[in-house]
Design a protein around this motif. Structure first.
Motif, PDB file in Angstrom:
ATOM      1  N   ARG A   1     -32.227 -28.359-113.357  1.00 32.11           N
ATOM      2  CA  ARG A   1     -33.542 -27.849-113.752  1.00 32.11           C
ATOM      3  C   ARG A   1     -33.793 -27.819-115.261  1.00 32.11           C
ATOM      4  NH1 ARG A   1     -35.528 -23.577-112.861  1.00 32.11           N
ATOM      5  NH2 ARG A   1     -37.534 -24.389-112.181  1.00 32.11           N
TER       6      ARG A   1
ATOM      7  N   GLY B   1     -46.397 -22.886-100.220  1.00 30.74           N
ATOM      8  CA  GLY B   1     -45.517 -21.929-100.926  1.00 30.74           C
ATOM      9  C   GLY B   1     -45.962 -21.838-102.364  1.00 30.74           C
TER      10      GLY B   1
ATOM     11  N   GLY C   1     -40.319 -21.026-100.768  1.00 29.35           N
ATOM     12  CA  GLY C   1     -38.972 -21.528-101.029  1.00 29.35           C
ATOM     13  C   GLY C   1     -38.301 -20.671-102.102  1.00 29.35           C
ATOM     14  N   ARG C   2     -38.708 -20.954-103.338  1.00 31.08           N
ATOM     15  CA  ARG C   2     -38.064 -20.327-104.498  1.00 31.08           C
ATOM     16  C   ARG C   2     -38.045 -18.803-104.438  1.00 31.08           C
ATOM     17  NH1 ARG C   2     -38.284 -23.100-109.569  1.00 31.08           N
ATOM     18  NH2 ARG C   2     -40.040 -24.259-108.690  1.00 31.08           N
TER      19      ARG C   2
ATOM     20  N   SER D   1     -45.482 -25.271-107.611  1.00 28.20           N
ATOM     21  CA  SER D   1     -44.342 -24.373-107.508  1.00 28.20           C
ATOM     22  C   SER D   1     -44.189 -23.573-108.806  1.00 28.20           C
ATOM     23  CB  SER D   1     -43.100 -25.241-107.273  1.00 28.20           C
ATOM     24  OG  SER D   1     -42.022 -24.475-106.833  1.00 28.20           O
ATOM     25  N   GLN D   2     -43.460 -22.444-108.704  1.00 28.87           N
ATOM     26  CA  GLN D   2     -43.234 -21.556-109.850  1.00 28.87           C
ATOM     27  C   GLN D   2     -44.577 -21.112-110.435  1.00 28.87           C
ATOM     28  OE1 GLN D   2     -40.908 -19.792-110.579  1.00 28.87           O
ATOM     29  NE2 GLN D   2     -41.069 -19.178-112.678  1.00 28.87           N
TER      30      GLN D   2
HETATM   31  N1  LLP Z   1     -44.288 -26.527 -99.389  1.00 29.47           N
HETATM   32  C1  LLP Z   1     -44.390 -27.750 -99.931  1.00 29.47           C
HETATM   33  C2  LLP Z   1     -45.223 -28.753 -99.265  1.00 29.47           C
HETATM   34  C3  LLP Z   1     -43.704 -28.058-101.122  1.00 29.47           C
HETATM   35  O1  LLP Z   1     -43.824 -29.270-101.664  1.00 29.47           O
HETATM   36  C4  LLP Z   1     -42.893 -27.072-101.733  1.00 29.47           C
HETATM   37  C5  LLP Z   1     -42.146 -27.367-102.962  1.00 29.47           C
HETATM   38  C6  LLP Z   1     -42.809 -25.815-101.126  1.00 29.47           C
HETATM   39  C7  LLP Z   1     -43.530 -25.574 -99.963  1.00 29.47           C
HETATM   40  C8  LLP Z   1     -41.979 -24.703-101.680  1.00 29.47           C
HETATM   41  O2  LLP Z   1     -42.436 -24.287-102.929  1.00 29.47           O
HETATM   42  P1  LLP Z   1     -41.809 -23.004-103.644  1.00 29.47           P
HETATM   43  O3  LLP Z   1     -42.214 -21.799-102.826  1.00 29.47           O
HETATM   44  O4  LLP Z   1     -40.348 -23.177-103.708  1.00 29.47           O
HETATM   45  O5  LLP Z   1     -42.440 -22.999-104.987  1.00 29.47           O
HETATM   46  N2  LLP Z   1     -37.349 -28.839-107.982  1.00 29.47           N
HETATM   47  C9  LLP Z   1     -38.429 -28.084-108.577  1.00 29.47           C
HETATM   48  C10 LLP Z   1     -39.381 -27.514-107.542  1.00 29.47           C
HETATM   49  C11 LLP Z   1     -39.984 -28.548-106.615  1.00 29.47           C
HETATM   50  C12 LLP Z   1     -40.918 -27.948-105.587  1.00 29.47           C
HETATM   51  C13 LLP Z   1     -41.362 -28.963-104.611  1.00 29.47           C
HETATM   52  N3  LLP Z   1     -42.165 -28.490-103.535  1.00 29.47           N
HETATM   53  C14 LLP Z   1     -37.837 -26.994-109.449  1.00 29.47           C
HETATM   54  O6  LLP Z   1     -36.617 -26.884-109.549  1.00 29.47           O
HETATM   55  O7  LLP Z   1     -38.575 -26.233-110.092  1.00 29.47           O
END
Ligand code: LLP
Length: 419
Positions: free
Chosen positions: A314, A239, A277-278, A203-204
């Motif tokens: 965070r 993501g 997500g983010r 992520s990020q």
């Molecule tokens: N798909 C899966 C299988 C995931 O584990 C995640 C995020 C996503 C999609 C979405 O990822 P994104 O597009 O949001 O990067 N709490 C942490 C982030 C944890 C992400 C976990 N998995 C933070 O605040 O940075």
């Protein structure tokens, strides 16, 4: 681009001054902009517009608020979920079960059963045994579960270690080298339609190269599986796209990501699934807070705000940066530390930050708090659970109440043996 701007010197969410929300709801409070959510959803969808067959499943862990999900459902998004609770939320927001992807490294049998009952569209298997159990549960119901196998492509996503998922030592997916064997064993099982591959490397992400490397490996695996006689009609690309938390630090745009995906996946002839997500919600939310004190410090003052690590975890968890801005800036600057009231040194949002000059009673926001903000909040130190507000043009509404300590205490009890 977002819809949090200064008008006549006052920070607004769309057409609503933050001061009005603070007065009506109090602080701390998360504020989401509907127009920003819609814009981000549109930009992401546009970035993928040239792909022939795709589905976007919003990773609702980033922001599971029902009102937020409702906005995204109206944009045609489904959901990527990781628990029974998230399935319930996606359904409550009006998302169709077939548009839901069930990820998660530790789905319980009860959760698998619940998902089968609900008719979830895709299960992302994390290990062989999970596939066997899912097949058995589905068979008992006379159903066939649609599934893909999550592989771990062993690439370093170049992000914070705690949100990196695609290295071989991480707990996620099966080693890519084991995928063909698992496919051979699971694909014969009645009750299971194992039809593709999933990956999510972290992520990020600020660099598309690790993503491209992972996707290229998936492409090779798809060819290998087809050569072995398997029908592969889905690939879930996960993501991970980063968002700008700090002015001047700009991640790849969704359009660049979409172009890369189109290039790498050309000729795959599958339905592509995405789990952003983010990038959808991050900059669609801020955390509004009030300065309690400006406490003199040895090197520089501490701005003590009424938001804390229990509201926005965070910075404490990932040393994350969130821009801090006064709601009514007076034009002056100060260098200060910013911290919350929780009794931990880790409850610090920034050290030695050049910020708008503030004094006790002033309102300020932490920006880019729409993703992994409220959803990670707790009631640590017996603080209330932070509320959420959504703004839509000139209007706003509380979309999650502030849960007060009295309510939480009411769910606890003293057992007879202590009476
Ligand atoms: N798909 C899966 C299988 C995931 O584990 C995640 C995020 C996503 C999609 C979405 O990822 P994104 O597009 O949001 O990067 N709490 C942490 C982030 C944890 C992400 C976990 N998995 C933070 O605040 O940075």
């Amino acid at each position: 681009m977002d819809h949090f701007d200064y008008r006549d010197g006052v920070l607004h969410a769309e057409n609503v001054p933050m001061t009005a929300i603070a007065e009506a709801v109090g602080t701390p409070v998360y504020i989401y902009s509907r127009a920003t959510l819609e814009r981000h959803a549109q930009v992401f969808a546009d970035a993928l517009s040239t792909l022939p067959d795709k589905h976007i499943a919003f990773a609702i862990k980033a922001n599971p608020n029902i009102a937020v999900l409702k906005v995204l459902a109206r944009q045609g998004f489904g959901a990527d979920v990781v628990s029974g609770g998230e399935i319930a939320r996606a359904l409550a927001a009006g998302m169709k079960a077939e548009d839901i992807v069930f990820s998660g490294v530790g789905k319980t049998r009860a959760e698998l059963q619940y998902a089968l009952d609900a008719g979830i569209g895709q299960f992302n298997l994390e290990l062989e045994e999970e596939g066997a159990v899912l097949a058995e549960l589905a068979r008992a119901m006379g159903k066939t579960a649609s599934a893909v196998l999550r592989v771990n492509p062993d690439v370093d996503a170049g992000t914070h270690a705690k949100i990196s998922t695609g290295k071989s030592e991480n707990k996620f997916g099966v080693p890519i080298s084991d995928a063909a064997g698992i496919f051979a064993r699971l694909s014969g099982l009645a009750g299971l339609n194992l039809r593709g591959i999933a990956c999510h490397i972290g992520s990020q992400l600020f660099d598309l190269k690790p993503l491209e490397a992972a996707y290229a490996r998936i492409g090779e695996l798809v060819a290998e599986l087809r050569a072995a006689g398997h029908v592969i009609d889905r690939v879930d690309l996960g993501g991970g796209l980063g968002v700008p938390y700090e002015r001047g630090k700009v991640p790849p745009a969704p359009a660049e990501y979409g172009a890369m995906v189109a290039r790498v996946t050309r000729g795959w002839d599958v339905k592509l699934m995405f789990e952003p997500g983010r990038v959808i919600v991050g900059n669609a939310g801020v955390l509004l807070t009030r300065v309690i004190w400006v406490k003199p410090g040895v090197a520089r003052p501490y701005v003590i705000v009424d938001a804390a690590m229990n509201d926005l975890a965070r910075p404490a968890m990932y040393d994350a940066w969130h821009d801090f801005e006064a709601v009514v800036p007076n034009g002056e600057r100060m260098v200060a530390n910013i911290a919350g009231p929780v009794c931990e040194t880790g409850d610090t949002f920034a050290m030695g930050r050049d910020i708008d000059a503030v004094q006790s009673g002033d309102l300020a926001v932490f920006r880019t708090a729409g993703a992994y903000g409220a959803t990670m909040a707790s009631t640590y130190n017996s603080r209330p659970l932070v509320p959420e507000v959504m703004v839509d043009g000139n209007q706003f509404a509380v979309v999650a109440d502030r849960i007060l300590p009295e309510t939480i205490i009411a769910a606890e009890c003293v057992p007879d043996f202590l009476k």
